[in-house]
Structures are given as C-alpha cells and as structure tokens.
Design a protein around this motif. Structure first.
Motif, PDB file in Angstrom:
ATOM      1  N   SER A  30      83.361 -31.238  59.182  1.00 61.55           N
ATOM      2  CA  SER A  30      82.605 -30.046  59.584  1.00 61.55           C
ATOM      3  C   SER A  30      81.488 -29.743  58.587  1.00 61.55           C
ATOM      4  CB  SER A  30      83.529 -28.843  59.752  1.00 61.55           C
ATOM      5  OG  SER A  30      84.182 -28.561  58.533  1.00 61.55           O
ATOM      6  N   THR A  31      81.725 -29.989  57.302  1.00 58.83           N
ATOM      7  CA  THR A  31      80.675 -29.792  56.298  1.00 58.83           C
ATOM      8  C   THR A  31      79.520 -30.751  56.540  1.00 58.83           C
ATOM      9  OG1 THR A  31      82.354 -29.114  54.684  1.00 58.83           O
ATOM     10  CG2 THR A  31      80.185 -29.731  53.829  1.00 58.83           C
ATOM     11  N   LEU A  32      79.823 -32.012  56.833  1.00 62.17           N
ATOM     12  CA  LEU A  32      78.765 -32.978  57.115  1.00 62.17           C
ATOM     13  C   LEU A  32      77.992 -32.622  58.381  1.00 62.17           C
ATOM     14  CD1 LEU A  32      80.470 -36.346  56.167  1.00 62.17           C
ATOM     15  CD2 LEU A  32      78.595 -35.211  55.002  1.00 62.17           C
ATOM     16  N   MET A  33      78.688 -32.158  59.418  1.00 61.30           N
ATOM     17  CA  MET A  33      77.990 -31.765  60.643  1.00 61.30           C
ATOM     18  C   MET A  33      77.070 -30.576  60.401  1.00 61.30           C
ATOM     19  SD  MET A  33      80.555 -32.348  63.852  1.00 61.30           S
ATOM     20  CE  MET A  33      81.979 -31.511  63.217  1.00 61.30           C
ATOM     21  N   CYS A  68      74.007 -31.791  58.456  1.00 60.91           N
ATOM     22  CA  CYS A  68      73.088 -32.558  59.315  1.00 60.91           C
ATOM     23  C   CYS A  68      72.281 -31.644  60.220  1.00 60.91           C
ATOM     24  CB  CYS A  68      73.857 -33.571  60.144  1.00 60.91           C
ATOM     25  SG  CYS A  68      74.448 -34.965  59.185  1.00 60.91           S
ATOM     26  N   THR A  69      72.899 -30.595  60.759  1.00 64.07           N
ATOM     27  CA  THR A  69      72.136 -29.687  61.619  1.00 64.07           C
ATOM     28  C   THR A  69      71.113 -28.891  60.820  1.00 64.07           C
ATOM     29  OG1 THR A  69      73.887 -28.025  61.432  1.00 64.07           O
ATOM     30  CG2 THR A  69      73.924 -29.462  63.361  1.00 64.07           C
ATOM     31  N   MET A  70      71.412 -28.576  59.581  1.00 62.13           N
ATOM     32  CA  MET A  70      70.437 -27.852  58.758  1.00 62.13           C
ATOM     33  C   MET A  70      69.282 -28.754  58.327  1.00 62.13           C
ATOM     34  SD  MET A  70      72.375 -25.308  56.234  1.00 62.13           S
ATOM     35  CE  MET A  70      74.090 -25.062  56.462  1.00 62.13           C
ATOM     36  N   ILE A  71      69.582 -29.984  58.010  1.00 67.12           N
ATOM     37  CA  ILE A  71      68.551 -30.904  57.527  1.00 67.12           C
ATOM     38  C   ILE A  71      67.627 -31.336  58.654  1.00 67.12           C
ATOM     39  CG2 ILE A  71      68.188 -33.219  56.593  1.00 67.12           C
ATOM     40  CD1 ILE A  71      70.700 -32.802  54.933  1.00 67.12           C
TER      41      ILE A  71
END
Length: 117
Positions: free
Chosen positions: A16-19, A22-25
């Motif tokens: 969930s942290t990686l997702m 990725c959405t912020m970047i």
C-alpha cells in the motif's frame, strides 16, 4: 500463527505504501496538441507517424509462442517415458499430438499461415 499475521501485515503495508508513492509521483500533466504531436525539425509531419499494425505478423508471432510452449511440454514427456506406464504415456502423447495437428489444420484452412494474399 502470529508469524503469518505479521508477514501479511508487513506485505500489506509495503504494497500500500508503494501504491500511494506511485500515485503521488505519477501526476498526469496537461496533454495538449503541441506536446502530443511528433516533432520533425520544427515542421508539421509529412505523413502519419503511426505505422499500421500488421495482423499477419502478430499471428505468426503467436504461432511461434505456441510452438515454444509445445516444445516445453513435449521434452519432459520424453524423460518420463522410462518411469511411467507405457500405455498411459502413449495415450497422453497421442492425444497431445492429435490436438496439435488439429490446431495446425485449423490454422492452415483459415489461411493464417499464408504470408501474402
């Protein structure tokens, strides 16, 4: 049981942290005609930059992939011939080869193997 729950929580937290990262970047920028058009030395392109997709080459590529999978299935059958029942092995091999021949016949009759029409 505690180890399994801890592992699941860690995996869920990391994914969930990686997702979220990725959405912020990957913020989408405003797409306009100038940015999306191909650039040819400052001039408008002479012809379309998109090459039409050849369905024939796609079908040939799929046939080669199927051929590779067939080889991966057939090669272990040769190795298991010594350890398995000969009747079962021969029936399985015969059915597999008949399905492959039926598929080849179907492709041939539908003209999938012809290069030029």
């Amino acid at each position: 049981m505690f180890k399994i729950m801890t592992s699941m929580m860690i995996a869920l937290t990391i994914s969930s942290t990686l997702m979220m990262a990725c959405t912020m970047i990957s913020k989408k920028s405003n797409m306009d005609r100038e940015k999306m058009s191909p650039f040819e030395c400052g001039f408008d392109p002479m012809s379309s930059s998109r090459i039409p997709f050849s369905l024939q080459f796609f079908l040939i590529a799929i046939l080669f992939l199927i051929f590779d999978i067939e080889i991966v299935i057939i090669l272990p059958m040769i190795m298991t011939m010594k350890t398995s029942n000969l009747m079962t092995w021969s029936m399985t091999s015969s059915i597999f080869i008949m399905v492959l021949i039926a598929g080849l016949y179907y492709e041939w009759k539908n003209g999938m193997l012809e290069w030029a029409k």
